[in-house]
Design an enzyme around this catalytic site. Structure first.
Site, mmCIF file in Angstrom:
data_model
loop_
_atom_site.group_PDB
_atom_site.id
_atom_site.type_symbol
_atom_site.label_atom_id
_atom_site.label_comp_id
_atom_site.label_asym_id
_atom_site.label_seq_id
_atom_site.Cartn_x
_atom_site.Cartn_y
_atom_site.Cartn_z
ATOM 1 N N GLU A 272 0.603 -0.844 -0.075
ATOM 2 C CA GLU A 272 0.089 -0.028 0.092
ATOM 3 C C GLU A 272 0.755 1.325 0.161
ATOM 4 O O GLU A 272 1.585 1.989 0.917
ATOM 5 C CB GLU A 272 -1.141 -0.248 1.329
ATOM 6 N N CYS A 307 -2.679 8.706 4.368
ATOM 7 C CA CYS A 307 -1.959 8.563 2.973
ATOM 8 C C CYS A 307 -3.224 8.637 2.708
ATOM 9 O O CYS A 307 -3.208 9.182 0.396
ATOM 10 C CB CYS A 307 -1.240 7.459 2.865
#
Length: 352
Positions: A272, A307
């Site tokens: 990720e 994020c």
């Protein structure tokens, strides 16, 4: 002890935890806390006030070897990997329950270590971590294998089996939550895991390992190696006996981990990486106040250290002025304050 309700109570609990040396700061390998093989440590500094919380074991390739050997031994012996699914489920549910029972301590460690508001450490991070472990535990006896459609004289079966040893490298902004997003599926399917928390926020991962043992996870199944990415993180990524590597962090490091996987045993890699998410608002948006609230929350929550933070705002010209005015008003609710405080009655608040 009841959950603290104000800054003074949280501060008193924090001072006690630090002054009495109750913060766990060692590596956790084969079911016990131990110093790094080199004996080296690094300072764990709170971003709240610059105070040194403790000195944390700084692990290296030697520690990685020891942890991987422990994880492999546990996997091969089957104390967890061969445990009947219903029993693994019971342990996972107990693990989630113990995370909830230790929520105050874990929330405080998260806030002292990373700096986020204590309210969110509890209701978002620790609560979410427990839900993640519980979800994976509940899935153990609900996600079935499959039979492929075949001719009458053939049979094709799809079985879900543990891969072996999983190395998980997690970031600093949601330490315990990101860890449990990775631990849940890996442990539920019977793997052994080596968790490498960020050197900027390792404390909840280190404490959580002890809770896992208390829940009934056998020794060697969950190991925690604090340290730096260029030392122990690299060692895990290059290790020939790590079967799978999972990572959340920057795109730059994700690319490097893929290279390390290829240079070693071509281990499976799940990444990720990065994030640059815009909010897009057009002239026909049906609810501008709601859009403004979402845009403010997207960039201010967790101090913007997310994020998926909405770090870009793309607005059609016809609603630009009105929307920016609404966003400015919304941001008044996101005021700086002490992370152990209550926000002084405001709707939301962020780090000082």
């Amino acid at each position: 002890m009841s959950t603290p309700t104000n800054r003074n109570q949280w501060q008193s609990l924090a001072d006690k935890l630090i002054s009495e040396g109750e913060i766990k700061s060692s590596a956790f390998i084969d079911g016990e806390y131990r110093s790094s093989a080199s004996g080296e440590t690094f300072e764990c500094v709170s971003p709240i006030d610059g105070r040194i919380l403790c000195h944390v074991a700084s692990c290296s390739s030697e520690d990685a070897d020891i942890a991987v050997n422990s994880a492999r031994k546990a996997f091969d012996e089957g104390s967890w990997s061969a445990l009947p699914p219903v029993k693994r489920k019971q342990v996972m549910i107990r693990f989630a329950e113990l995370l909830e029972l230790n929520q105050d301590e874990l929330s405080l460690l998260e806030t002292l270590d990373m700096g986020k508001p204590i309210r969110y450490s509890g209701c978002v991070d620790v609560a979410g971590a427990a839900r993640a472990i519980r979800w994976s535990g509940e899935a153990i006896d609900k996600i079935y294998d499959e039979i492929a459609p075949t001719a009458p004289n053939e049979i094709g079966m799809i079985t879900r089996e543990p891969v072996g040893v999983v190395a998980a490298i997690v970031p600093w902004n949601f330490p315990i939550l990101m860890a449990c997003w990775k631990l849940g599926p890996a442990l539920a399917t019977g793997n052994s895991v080596i968790l490498k928390p960020s050197e900027k926020s390792p404390l909840t991962a280190i404490r959580m390992a002890q809770i896992a043992i208390e829940a009934g996870i056998p020794k060697g199944v969950l190991n925690v190696l604090p340290g730096f990415g260029h030392t122990v993180g690299k060692a895990l990524a290059l290790h020939m006996d790590v079967d799978t590597l999972v990572f959340t962090g920057s795109t730059k490091i994700a690319k490097q981990l893929m290279i390390y996987a290829g240079e070693s045993n071509m281990k499976r890699v799940w990444l990720e990486a990065g994030g640059k998410s815009p909010n897009i608002v057009f002239n026909d948006a049906p609810n501008l106040p709601k859009a403004a609230e979402a845009a403010a929350s997207a960039i201010a929550f967790n101090q913007g250290e997310v994020c998926t933070a909405g770090s870009r705002l793309l607005v059609e010209a016809g609603v630009k002025d009105e929307l920016l005015g609404l966003i400015a008003k919304e941001l008044l609710a996101w005021q700086p304050g002490h992370p152990l405080g209550s926000g002084d009655g405001r709707k939301r608040w962020c780090i000082c």
